[in-house]
Enzyme design. Structure first.
Site, short mmCIF file in Angstrom:
data_model
loop_
_atom_site.label_atom_id
_atom_site.label_comp_id
_atom_site.label_asym_id
_atom_site.label_seq_id
_atom_site.Cartn_x
_atom_site.Cartn_y
_atom_site.Cartn_z
N TYR A 1 0.86 -1.18 0.00
CA TYR A 1 0.00 0.00 0.00
C TYR A 1 0.89 1.22 0.00
CZ TYR A 1 -3.43 3.45 1.69
OH TYR A 1 -4.24 4.54 1.82
N ASP B 1 9.37 2.75 -0.70
CA ASP B 1 8.37 3.44 0.13
C ASP B 1 8.69 3.11 1.58
OD1 ASP B 1 6.23 4.17 1.67
OD2 ASP B 1 4.70 3.48 0.26
N LYS C 1 5.18 9.68 8.41
CA LYS C 1 5.00 9.18 9.79
C LYS C 1 6.05 9.71 10.78
CE LYS C 1 2.42 5.13 8.25
NZ LYS C 1 1.01 5.27 8.58
N1 HOZ Z 1 -3.77 3.25 6.08
C1 HOZ Z 1 -3.30 3.50 7.39
C2 HOZ Z 1 -2.58 2.32 7.95
N2 HOZ Z 1 -1.72 1.62 7.10
C3 HOZ Z 1 -4.45 3.85 8.30
C4 HOZ Z 1 -4.47 5.29 8.58
C5 HOZ Z 1 -5.50 5.70 9.61
O1 HOZ Z 1 -6.61 5.17 9.62
O2 HOZ Z 1 -5.21 6.57 10.41
#
Ligand code: HOZ
Length: 427
Positions: free
Chosen positions: A143, A238, A266
């Site tokens: 992802y 990534d 992050k």
């Molecule tokens: N896609 C995010 C985790 N891989 C989730 C982000 C969120 O819901 O804060």
């Protein structure tokens, strides 16, 4: 089960689509209602009903120091005294950018943005401009945020909700994204033999963290490095999750590799919205205003995110930090492994440093096809058992757990005991 959370969720749905601002938070995959959070400190989060949980989501990775770290809070207070955003350059941006460049040798120049999605979207545009090619390769179950080109066989929430190929992504665009199984170098080789000349880049999570946690098999990343070089393609790591998480210099330091471009997010924002992409000077100089590839942002380099990021990286640069995280990870997972054996559970555990994942399927697991076979119903029950015991895990099988420096021996012991009880009940 938690009255105020339940009431707030109902209220939220009147105004916010689905009641949440990011889909996995809605608890759809694990049942029940999401907890509404009132505050957090160290390893703990507190919900609006006065309950306390040991938190292994850690805001999905950024909070490697734990919640409300005093130095971050202090840095934010001092910074906000002078304003929140200027839309003009600041010294703080140089400080964070230079820390990134020093930490990650493959990054010669960096551009700061507001999220991981933005970083990846911009890196892909840049790779296309640099090579003059349109197609890209991504791996199934990885992802890379929700830019159109990347919502193809995507992990994380897209898989959690069963929509790995999102409607709304134009078919003509999606067909430029070629997908291959993670950890399968032969497939990459075969594809490149056929159409390597038309492909701009390979983008990969060097440690897959959005289909649960799937480490790279030996030789996979090094193979990608040499194949992309052979076909004059851009290799993009990534490292939005793994950057400053698995080592100060990220997964590329851990595996001794040098991608052409790297995406970060992050941790470098210390819990505030941020992203970054950087890499070889020759490629990065194509970005405006130096070059013609356009990318911009009103809040890019925002002083608050810079201040929190700088403070986080300063602490992470101290001696022994990653050893400490490794020890915590080892202790937690040794305890869970022991529970698995004692309860005869079929759980499969993966871990790299302070990242870990429990799969409800016998291992080993190497790719998305296998991961998709996990018993998500069992995961949902496990999640609820852990929650009831005060342990907050990701509300999806297809995410990674995060430890922080704030997780104490006591937190870890409590988690192991809760895990034992949960596995025993699930048997
Ligand atoms: N896609 C995010 C985790 N891989 C989730 C982000 C969120 O819901 O804060």
């Amino acid at each position: 089960m938690t009255d105020r959370s339940q009431a707030l969720f109902a209220e939220a749905q009147k105004y916010i689509v689905g009641g949440v601002n990011s889909p996995v938070r809605a608890f759809k995959a694990v049942g029940g209602r999401p907890l509404f959070i009132k505050g957090a400190e160290g390893s703990r989060i507190f919900d609006v009903d006065g309950r306390e949980y040991v938190d292994y989501v850690c805001s999905w990775g950024p909070l490697i120091l734990g919640h409300s770290h005093p130095s971050i809070v202090q840095a934010l207070k001092e910074t906000i005294e002078h304003g929140t955003s200027y839309g003009a350059p600041t010294e703080l941006e140089i400080d964070l950018a230079s820390m990134i460049v020093r930490a990650v040798p493959s990054i010669e120049l960096v551009r700061l943005v507001n999220s991981g999605t933005e970083a990846v979207m911009s890196a892909i545009r840049l790779a296309r401009a640099y090579t003059g090619r349109s197609k890209i390769i991504k791996f199934e179950g990885c992802y890379h945020g929700h830019a159109d080109s990347l919502l193809v066989k995507a992990g994380s929430g897209a898989t959690t909700l069963g929509i790995p190929d999102s409607p709304g992504v134009p078919h003509d665009l999606a067909k430029l994204t070629l997908t291959l199984p993670y950890n399968d170098l032969e497939e990459v080789e075969r594809l490149l033999e056929r159409e390597g000349e038309g492909i701009a880049c390979v983008i990969v999570e060097p440690i897959a963290g959005n289909m649960g946690l799937i480490p790279p098999v030996e030789g996979f990343l090094a193979g990608l490095r040499s194949l992309t070089a052979k076909y004059s393609m851009v290799l993009i790591f990534d490292e939005v999750i793994t950057g400053f998480r698995v080592a100060y210099g990220g997964a590329q330091q851990l595996y001794g590799l040098s991608p052409d471009l790297t995406c970060l997010g992050k941790i470098i924002g210390g819990g505030l919205p941020v992203g970054a992409y950087g890499g070889k000077k020759e490629i990065m100089e194509l970005i405006a205003p130096t070059g013609p590839v356009y990318q911009a942002g009103t809040l890019s380099g925002n002083p608050l995110a810079m201040a929190a990021g700088i403070q986080t990286l300063k602490i992470l640069a101290q001696k022994g930090i990653y050893e400490e995280l490794e020890k915590k990870g080892q202790r937690l997972c040794a305890g869970i492994e022991k529970n698995i054996q004692e309860t005869g559970s079929s759980l499969y555990l993966t871990r790299i440093g302070s990242m870990f994942c429990t799969f409800f399927q016998p291992g080993p697991l190497f790719n998305y096809q296998q991961v998709k076979g996990c018993d998500t119903g069992q995961y949902a029950q496990y999640f609820q058992h852990m929650l009831t015991q005060g342990i907050y895990l990701a509300p999806s099988q297809f995410e990674t757990g995060f430890l922080s420096l704030a997780h104490s021996e006591g937190d870890i012991e409590k988690t192991i005991t809760s895990n034992y009880k949960a596995l025993k009940t699930l048997k």
